[in-house]
Scaffold this motif. Structure first.
Motif, short mmCIF file in Angstrom:
data_model
loop_
_atom_site.label_atom_id
_atom_site.label_comp_id
_atom_site.label_asym_id
_atom_site.label_seq_id
_atom_site.Cartn_x
_atom_site.Cartn_y
_atom_site.Cartn_z
N GLY A 62 35.25 35.27 -25.33
CA GLY A 62 35.94 35.33 -26.61
C GLY A 62 34.99 35.41 -27.78
N GLY A 63 33.90 34.64 -27.73
CA GLY A 63 32.90 34.70 -28.80
C GLY A 63 32.28 36.08 -28.92
N GLY A 64 32.06 36.73 -27.77
CA GLY A 64 31.52 38.09 -27.79
C GLY A 64 32.48 39.08 -28.41
N PHE A 65 33.77 38.96 -28.07
CA PHE A 65 34.77 39.87 -28.63
C PHE A 65 34.92 39.64 -30.14
N ALA B 72 25.43 36.62 -22.87
CA ALA B 72 24.95 36.64 -24.25
C ALA B 72 24.18 37.93 -24.54
N THR B 73 23.40 38.39 -23.57
CA THR B 73 22.60 39.61 -23.76
C THR B 73 23.49 40.81 -24.04
N ILE B 74 24.53 41.00 -23.24
CA ILE B 74 25.38 42.18 -23.42
C ILE B 74 26.21 42.06 -24.69
N ILE B 75 26.60 40.84 -25.05
CA ILE B 75 27.34 40.64 -26.30
C ILE B 75 26.49 41.07 -27.49
N ILE B 76 25.22 40.73 -27.46
CA ILE B 76 24.32 41.02 -28.58
C ILE B 76 24.03 42.51 -28.68
N PHE B 77 23.76 43.16 -27.55
CA PHE B 77 23.22 44.52 -27.58
C PHE B 77 24.26 45.63 -27.43
N LEU B 78 25.43 45.36 -26.88
CA LEU B 78 26.38 46.45 -26.63
C LEU B 78 26.82 47.16 -27.91
N PRO B 79 27.12 46.42 -29.01
CA PRO B 79 27.47 47.14 -30.25
C PRO B 79 26.33 48.05 -30.74
N VAL B 80 25.10 47.57 -30.61
CA VAL B 80 23.95 48.38 -31.03
C VAL B 80 23.85 49.64 -30.18
N ILE B 81 24.06 49.49 -28.88
CA ILE B 81 23.94 50.63 -27.96
C ILE B 81 25.07 51.63 -28.20
N ALA B 82 26.26 51.13 -28.52
CA ALA B 82 27.37 52.04 -28.83
C ALA B 82 27.03 52.88 -30.05
N GLU B 83 26.48 52.26 -31.08
CA GLU B 83 26.10 53.00 -32.28
C GLU B 83 24.95 53.96 -32.00
#
Length: 602
Positions: free
Chosen positions: A433-436, A485-496
């Motif tokens: 939930g925190g990631g979303f 935590a890793t995927i939460i942090i980096f996935l938005p960056v990778i999408a952009e």
């Protein structure tokens, strides 16, 4: 005195290092609030704050995951009515249904029956047993948690190894026998492993007669080194296989679910990834990587040799016969399949089949029977696991009603809520939930498009090379931080990054998600690694030596999968329509002006 004082101060600082991180981190990142655009700066401040707390574990992971509820509304980034619903999206329900199904499997011991059956089939030569251990661990971790799978398989491995080689302490004494001045290393076994091991080997009648007096000193040293290496191979293959197996299903590991949640948040029209399509892509990848990992571990730890293909009648063969007898005896003592085990097996298969066939993309799924867009994987999972709470654990009989002598035992369902409640790691659900919530704030604050603008130079990197770099970077980063935590942090960056490079976002986001599960090099990387390391026989250098090559094999496997069947399944050569339109909730997402039609052009 100065050295002693410095040492004392350092030790004291280390004692309060978490408190110092909590106090200093907000101050260090404070300039972001004044140097960046208002909303983007505030959102980046919270993201970096949470990333630091997650990586250092200054606060428990679940507590850090709840910070968006406090910080996003108070800083004016996102109202609480938009933040709080992110903590129980349909993705969380799919995860919850998978955990409840796993707890029912554990409740009736079905996982143990599966493990012993597979080990009985593959044979008892070390390399084949390592393969059996890896196959079983990976299959179980597709449905159970990686940690539970490792904790269950390690005692079985230790019992088999004791049948093959005898007690580990005695084996170490034999190995150090030829080295003057050296003594054996004390083994600190986990209490769980010891008690489970006793239950496995008790009353099995296995003969573990020590025949070391028949060996010369050189033979004893050589054989002991071989046996210790095989023991290491057994211990190290289980957590690795559990981590690999978790990538094969959406419910197998948290990063997979975070990918789905963030795809739905960033690209509401994207319906390419679901349980069936993910399984069709990730299961062959799991098999490929598992096979390559088996070859490497067996080669490194002495399991690959000519004895795999030829029968011999030596001491090793006699030990292998004892190990096979132990496995068969353990399986025999389980008795015939009970009604509850059969029922759980049926619902487990039904659970997997319904999820797989709901909308597999390559054929028409059963979801067409319902209103379009109404039935998701979460609905399917909750329907099946709800049945477990009232389906009987004993075979129903009409004679029970008419027989006054029949025992009047209370009705027992396949699963009780107490058992399910105790088994579910609620902290992981909060972490999801925190990631979303973080992803939602990145969209609505404009931080996502701001980061995308600063990632334009990455568009010059060939996409195929970018896939390997992304996978390798996240596989290394997750060695030191939680994969969730890793995927939460980096996935938005990778999408952009994908949008900026005019590449299908899935081409970058899928490798990033899978790469986060490839943490093999350190004991602290994942709980399964820690459990295996705590057995006392593995050293850090063993995990580093094995894990470096495993990471390389993983990166190569993902690159191969993405550029072969991944391209065909997800149409990765073209830029999708669902990525052209901005997110319905914001107009800030980057919209590429000239989408590429091929992965090889920018």
């Amino acid at each position: 005195n100065l050295v002693m004082n410095c040492s004392s101060v350092i030790k004291k600082l280390w004692c309060v290092h978490k408190q110092l991180i909590l106090l200093l981190t907000p101050l260090i990142f404070l300039p972001l609030l004044f140097t960046l655009p208002e909303k983007e700066g505030k959102c980046l401040y919270v993201v970096l704050l949470m990333a630091t707390f997650w990586c250092t574990e200054a606060l428990p992971l679940a507590v850090t995951a709840m910070l968006p509820v406090c910080l996003f509304p108070t800083l004016g980034i996102l109202p609480s009515k938009k933040v709080c619903p992110q903590y129980f999206l349909e993705t969380n329900f799919l995860f919850l249904s998978g955990l409840i199904m796993a707890s029912s499997i554990e409740e009736w011991g079905l996982h143990r029956r599966i493990a012993l059956k597979v080990l009985g089939i593959v044979g008892v030569k070390p390399a084949w047993l390592i393969l059996g251990m890896m196959m079983t661990s990976s299959f179980l971790s597709m449905w159970l948690s990686n940690t539970a799978t490792t904790a269950m398989m390690l005692p079985i491995a230790n019992a088999i190894l004791e049948s093959l080689f005898g007690d580990l302490e005695t084996l170490k004494e034999k190995f150090f026998y030829s080295f003057p001045g050296q003594s054996s290393v004390k083994l600190h076994s986990l209490p769980l492993v010891a008690s489970e091991k006793q239950s496995l080997s008790a009353e099995n009648g296995a003969d573990v007669t020590d025949s070391s007096d028949l060996w010369s000193a050189d033979e004893l040293q050589s054989e002991s080194r071989y046996q210790l290496n095989v023991w290491k191979g057994f211990l190290i293959c289980i957590p690795y296989a559990a981590s690999i197996g978790g990538t094969a299903t959406l419910t197998g590991t948290a990063p997979n679910l975070i990918l789905i949640g963030q795809l739905k948040s960033y690209f509401p029209d994207c319906d390419v990834i679901n349980f069936g399509s993910w399984f069709a892509f990730a299961f062959p990848l799991m098999l490929l990587f598992l096979f390559m990992g088996w070859l490497w571990i067996s080669f490194l730890y002495g399991g690959l040799n000519t004895r795999l293909c030829f029968k011999t009648n030596d001491r090793r063969s006699q030990a292998e016969a004892r190990a096979r007898a132990l496995i068969l005896e353990d399986y025999r003592r389980l008795g015939p399949i009970k009604f509850a085990e059969g029922a759980i097996s049926f619902f487990f298969v039904l659970f997997a089949v319904l999820l797989f066939t709901r909308d597999p993309k390559f054929v028409t799924g059963w979801s067409v029977l319902f209103k379009k867009g109404y039935v998701s994987d979460a609905v399917t999972g909750v329907i099946i696991v709800s049945i477990l709470f009232f389906f009987p654990s004993e075979k129903p009989s009409l004679r029970w009603w008419s027989d006054p002598e029949a025992p009047k035992r209370p009705y027992v369902p396949l699963l009780s809520w107490k058992k399910a409640q105790d088994s579910v790691p609620w902290n992981i659900i909060l972490l999801l939930g925190g990631g979303f919530a973080m992803a939602k704030a990145c969209e609505e604050s404009g931080l996502a498009s701001w980061m995308g603008g600063h990632l334009q130079p990455m568009a010059q990197v060939p996409p195929a090379a970018a896939v390997m770099l992304i996978t390798a970077f996240l596989a290394c980063f997750t060695e030191f931080a939680s994969n969730t935590a890793t995927i939460i942090i980096f996935l938005p960056v990778i999408a952009e990054m994908a949008l900026g490079a005019s590449v299908n976002p899935l081409y970058f986001m899928i490798p990033a998600t899978v790469g986060c599960s490839y943490a093999f090099m350190l004991p602290v990387s994942t709980p399964p690694n820690s459990i295996a390391f705590a057995s006392g026989h593995l050293m850090v250098k063993d995990m580093v030596k094995t894990g470096i090559v495993m990471n390389i094999l993983g990166v190569l496997s993902v690159a191969l999968a993405m550029n072969t069947w991944g391209v065909a399944m997800f149409d990765l050569n073209t830029y999708p329509d669902w990525a052209l339109a901005p997110n319905a909730s914001t107009s800030n997402l980057t919209t590429p002006q000239q989408p590429s039609t091929s992965l090889t052009s920018n």
